[in-house]
Design an enzyme around this catalytic site. Structure first.
Site, PDB file in Angstrom:
ATOM      1  N   TYR A   9     -17.143 -12.632  -5.537  1.00 16.22           N
ATOM      2  CA  TYR A   9     -16.016 -12.480  -4.620  1.00 16.22           C
ATOM      3  C   TYR A   9     -16.537 -12.187  -3.214  1.00 16.22           C
ATOM      4  CZ  TYR A   9     -11.583 -10.799  -2.672  1.00 16.22           C
ATOM      5  OH  TYR A   9     -10.465 -10.626  -1.895  1.00 16.22           O
TER       6      TYR A   9
ATOM      7  N   LEU B 110      19.426   5.297  -6.664  1.00 20.25           N
ATOM      8  CA  LEU B 110      19.837   5.241  -8.069  1.00 20.25           C
ATOM      9  C   LEU B 110      20.570   6.506  -8.466  1.00 20.25           C
ATOM     10  CD1 LEU B 110      16.552   3.861  -9.652  1.00 20.25           C
ATOM     11  CD2 LEU B 110      18.738   2.651  -9.491  1.00 20.25           C
TER      12      LEU B 110
ATOM     13  N   LYS C  81       9.862   4.882 -14.005  1.00 18.37           N
ATOM     14  CA  LYS C  81      10.205   5.089 -12.599  1.00 18.37           C
ATOM     15  C   LYS C  81       8.988   5.658 -11.881  1.00 18.37           C
ATOM     16  CE  LYS C  81      13.722   7.011  -9.581  1.00 18.37           C
ATOM     17  NZ  LYS C  81      12.849   7.828  -8.745  1.00 18.37           N
TER      18      LYS C  81
ATOM     19  N   LYS D 266      15.894  10.738 -15.683  1.00 21.03           N
ATOM     20  CA  LYS D 266      14.766  11.545 -15.207  1.00 21.03           C
ATOM     21  C   LYS D 266      14.150  12.400 -16.306  1.00 21.03           C
ATOM     22  CE  LYS D 266      14.838  10.975 -10.606  1.00 21.03           C
ATOM     23  NZ  LYS D 266      15.055  12.146  -9.788  1.00 21.03           N
TER      24      LYS D 266
ATOM     25  N   CYS E 219      -4.491  53.175 -18.905  1.00 20.78           N
ATOM     26  CA  CYS E 219      -5.142  54.451 -19.249  1.00 20.78           C
ATOM     27  C   CYS E 219      -5.463  55.301 -18.023  1.00 20.78           C
ATOM     28  CB  CYS E 219      -6.416  54.197 -20.043  1.00 20.78           C
ATOM     29  SG  CYS E 219      -7.753  53.555 -19.019  1.00 20.78           S
TER      30      CYS E 219
ATOM     31  N   CYS F 190     -11.576  47.789 -15.982  1.00 22.22           N
ATOM     32  CA  CYS F 190     -11.169  49.155 -16.252  1.00 22.22           C
ATOM     33  C   CYS F 190     -12.364  49.872 -16.852  1.00 22.22           C
ATOM     34  CB  CYS F 190     -10.000  49.153 -17.241  1.00 22.22           C
ATOM     35  SG  CYS F 190      -9.788  50.723 -18.102  1.00 22.22           S
TER      36      CYS F 190
HETATM   37  O1  JCF Z   1      10.142   2.906  -9.915  1.00 21.81           O
HETATM   38  C1  JCF Z   1      10.970   3.271  -9.108  1.00 21.81           C
HETATM   39  N1  JCF Z   1      10.722   4.313  -8.376  1.00 21.81           N
HETATM   40  C2  JCF Z   1      12.250   2.503  -8.931  1.00 21.81           C
HETATM   41  C3  JCF Z   1      13.125   2.822  -7.902  1.00 21.81           C
HETATM   42  C4  JCF Z   1      12.526   1.453  -9.795  1.00 21.81           C
HETATM   43  C5  JCF Z   1      13.688   0.735  -9.628  1.00 21.81           C
HETATM   44  O2  JCF Z   1      13.963  -0.271 -10.454  1.00 21.81           O
HETATM   45  C6  JCF Z   1      14.603   1.022  -8.591  1.00 21.81           C
HETATM   46  C7  JCF Z   1      14.300   2.088  -7.726  1.00 21.81           C
HETATM   47  C8  JCF Z   1      15.203   2.348  -6.706  1.00 21.81           C
HETATM   48  C9  JCF Z   1      16.346   1.589  -6.580  1.00 21.81           C
HETATM   49  N2  JCF Z   1      15.737   0.275  -8.433  1.00 21.81           N
HETATM   50  C10 JCF Z   1      16.580   0.550  -7.442  1.00 21.81           C
HETATM   51  C11 JCF Z   1      17.779  -0.263  -7.329  1.00 21.81           C
END
Ligand code: JCF
Length: 677
Positions: free
Chosen positions: A35, A82, A118, A317, A414, A429
């Site tokens: 590369y 969200l 997420k 969450k 003590c 101590c």
């Molecule tokens: O991975 C995320 N932080 C994440 C954020 C994933 C998603 O599919 C999201 C988001 C924020 C908004 N989708 C929306 C509509």
């Protein structure tokens, strides 16, 4: 000229392919050196022909520093946030809302959801026109963000040009820029070594790296981009499935999350969440939940949104691993050897799904490092099964009456003076066995399995016995009567008798166990055995000078001093006499002569499952023959005894060419060694 242009185009195409294989697919196709050669060749050609340089060339990732900061960018399509779900009930409610709304629209069948972890990073949108990256922007307030194109161009997993065919002439790809945990750790280690400021977590590091004025700095940061959505699309029709759209984006050059799945049914969604939660600590990047999206884009449109958040998606969450709470008090706990450990007493707070009200602070230096005051608001971190720790105080929230906590000068249990010797981290101590805390810890150690092994005498019982002042020293245990035990709450006839029997049984012991049980500072199991073997008799050990003690295998000057000090204290000697008076005894030890210790100077390791003896017994045999036994294999290891199930130690020994014996091999060797004497 034509030939040069073709050569340049061919090189760019090859480099882009290798780049995609490496940064997007994680499947490198050529060695790094190859590369580098192609890259260098392209760079040289472009230097000779500057008129042929284009912004989407792989050589053009790092541009000029930004003067005047980041300019605002209005989003063609708003960047949504969200809605959140925090429990299984929230998820059920979300699914029901989606189903009910679709039902009103005449859509009755169960819907598939596109599911993904997420990522905990920075949301960005990347605009491609005719396949070329023209702009990158942060989310900002959802309507307008900041132009961070120059910095985003330096991220290797962001394609400067889309690959393949069929992509729309205008395409905005959205996703998360994040820093994998490994890269974050290396970055912080480098910063620490250079005396620079470190980042709090990978998210802050990603954010800080994107906000650099000089793209050359961003280019050195280990950032990645993973796509999960899109903004404006113009000039081409895409499939109706969100999942399929993301797979197309992947073909055009973007990373998508390998955990992404299309799933139908509330229970299956909950199972996906549970599965990702279980994997969380093992993933190479931070996540804070999972995202579920109705997969059919046509139905997303019919569901619409409420106040900036789509009705068709939710972020489920995980319980937070970091939480704020108030440090109410710092207490000091006293260990077996008197070590003083500060403990944070916290306003109870849920962290990672577990209620936390205490955290260890290790020692006074830690308190100083964190500059902790009582009354401070602190950040508590708890990952997986790890013991909660105080990450830092939040100075902005320090109340005016916050109080610094000095090391107490007297033991809270003590009242004996606490001392911290020059150059030592640990304060102690000085109360010794007269300290109630040290007494409890000493007794817990005395009865423990590898010491006197007194079954059924646990912490709770010891606490009661101390409270009643029935047991103030070890030998008092042997003065307990059946009737006394019967008088205790929740003590039945059977357990009282079992306790008496266990005490009686423990009197027949070994000298190494007895020495270990005494809890002499620095004297662990191995040292106790070495001392017993070396001196043969307790009396000889008790009389031994520091010089004589240093002559024992693995006993250094500090340990020798502790041992000497222990036997110089009259109450210790009285207690030993007392214990022997109660009938504690051990078989005589034959002190092996030096030539009866053929393994002197050798270092052995024992691993895996053994049939005829426990690992501890084999260890004792080896030590009796003069070998040193350690826990890990190194170049210094003489021999490894490996039973079935041996893992990395065996692999390491083999790679270092160290002799390995199986159990039968060891037994044969042992026979030969013993027979020779
Ligand atoms: O991975 C995320 N932080 C994440 C954020 C994933 C998603 O599919 C999201 C988001 C924020 C908004 N989708 C929306 C509509």
């Amino acid at each position: 000229m034509k030939a040069i242009e073709q050569q340049i185009a061919a090189l760019r195409e090859q480099l882009q392919k290798h780049n995609y294989a490496y940064y997007v697919l994680d499947e490198p196709t050529v060695p790094d050196a190859e590369y580098d050669r192609l890259f260098h060749e392209l760079k040289q050609l472009e230097e000779q022909h500057p008129e042929l340089v284009t912004p989407d060339s792989p050589t053009q990732r790092v541009g000029a520093p930004l003067i005047g900061g980041f300019t605002p960018v209005e989003h063609a399509v708003p960047m949504l946030s969200l809605d959140n779900a925090f429990s299984a009930d929230d998820l059920v409610a979300f699914c029901r809302r989606v189903a009910e709304r679709l039902d009103k629209e005449g859509v009755r069948e169960a819907q598939a959801f596109c599911c993904e972890p997420k990522l905990d990073g920075i949301a960005v949108t990347l605009r491609y026109e005719q396949g070329a990256l023209v702009q990158a922007a942060t989310r900002g307030d959802g309507t307008a963000g900041e132009n961070i194109t120059a910095n985003v161009r330096t991220i290797p997993s962001v394609p400067l040009r889309l690959q393949g065919s069929g992509f729309p002439p205008v395409l905005e790809v959205r996703g998360e820029i994040y820093m994998p945990r490994g890269g974050f750790q290396r970055l912080n280690e480098q910063a620490l070594a250079a005396g620079e400021k470190t980042y709090m977590n990978p998210r802050n590091a990603a954010s800080g790296s994107l906000r650099q004025i000089d793209p050359a700095v961003t280019a050195k940061r280990p950032l990645e981009f993973c796509c999960y959505g899109y903004g404006e699309i113009d000039g081409a029709l895409l499939p109706d499935s969100h999942f399929d759209r993301l797979r197309l984006f992947h073909q055009w050059g973007f990373r998508i999350n390998p955990e992404m799945q299309r799933i139908t049914g509330t229970e299956a969604l909950q199972a996906y969440y549970d599965d990702i939660a279980a994997k969380r600590d093992a993933l190479p990047y931070d996540i804070d939940g999972v995202v579920f999206k109705v997969d059919a884009v046509s139905l997303q449109e019919r569901l619409g949104m409420v106040s900036r958040a789509p009705r068709w998606a939710t972020a489920y969450k995980f319980p937070a691993q970091e939480e704020l709470t108030v440090l109410e008090r710092i207490d000091f706990q006293i260990g077996r050897t008197g070590a003083v450990t500060p403990v944070a007493r916290l306003q109870p707070v849920l962290v990672g799904g577990v209620m936390v009200s205490n955290a260890t602070l290790h020692n006074m230096d830690e308190i100083a490092r964190l500059d902790l005051h009582e009354g401070d608001t602190v950040i508590i971190h708890r990952a997986g099964d790890v013991i909660p720790k105080v990450l830092r105080a939040v100075p902005e929230r320090r109340p005016s009456n916050a109080r610094k906590v000095p090391l107490p000068d007297h033991c809270p249990v003590c009242d004996a003076p606490i001392e911290r010797l020059e150059g030592e981290v640990i304060a102690r101590c000085t109360g010794g066995v007269t300290c109630g805390a040290q007494r409890l810890e000493a007794l817990k150690h005395f009865v423990s399995r590898k010491a006197m092994d007194i079954d059924g005498v646990g912490e709770k019982l010891l606490e009661t016995l101390i409270e009643k002042q029935w047991v103030m020293q070890f030998s008092d245990l042997y003065r307990l009567t059946f009737d006394q035990l019967m008088a205790l709450d929740r003590m039945g006839e059977k357990s009282a008798q079992n306790t008496i029997d266990a005490l009686a049984k423990s009197k027949q012991t070994t000298l190494p166990r007895f020495l270990f049980a005494l809890g002499i500072r620095e004297v662990g199991e191995t040292t106790a055995r070495n001392l017993a073997l070396h001196f043969g008799h307790l009396d000889a050990l008790m009389r031994a000078s520091e010089e004589a003690l240093i002559a024992v295998t693995d006993v250094g000057p500090i340990m020798a001093k502790h041992i000497r000090q222990f036997f110089e204290q009259e109450h210790n000697v009285d207690e030993i006499r007392s214990l022997i008076g109660q009938g504690i005894q051990w078989p005589a030890i034959e002190v092996p002569s030096v030539d009866a210790q053929p393994l002197v100077g050798e270092t052995w390791v024992v691993t895996g499952k053994l049939e005829t003896a426990t690992r501890d017994e084999v260890k004792a045999d080896l030590q009796a023959l003069g070998a040193k036994v350690v826990g890990s294999v190194s170049a210094q290891t003489t021999c490894l005894i490996a039973g079935p199930g041996a893992g990395s130690k065996l692999t390491k020994a083999e790679s270092l060419g160290i002799p390995v014996l199986d159990e039968a091999g060891w037994l044969a060797r042992r026979q030969a060694l013993l027979g020779a004497n």
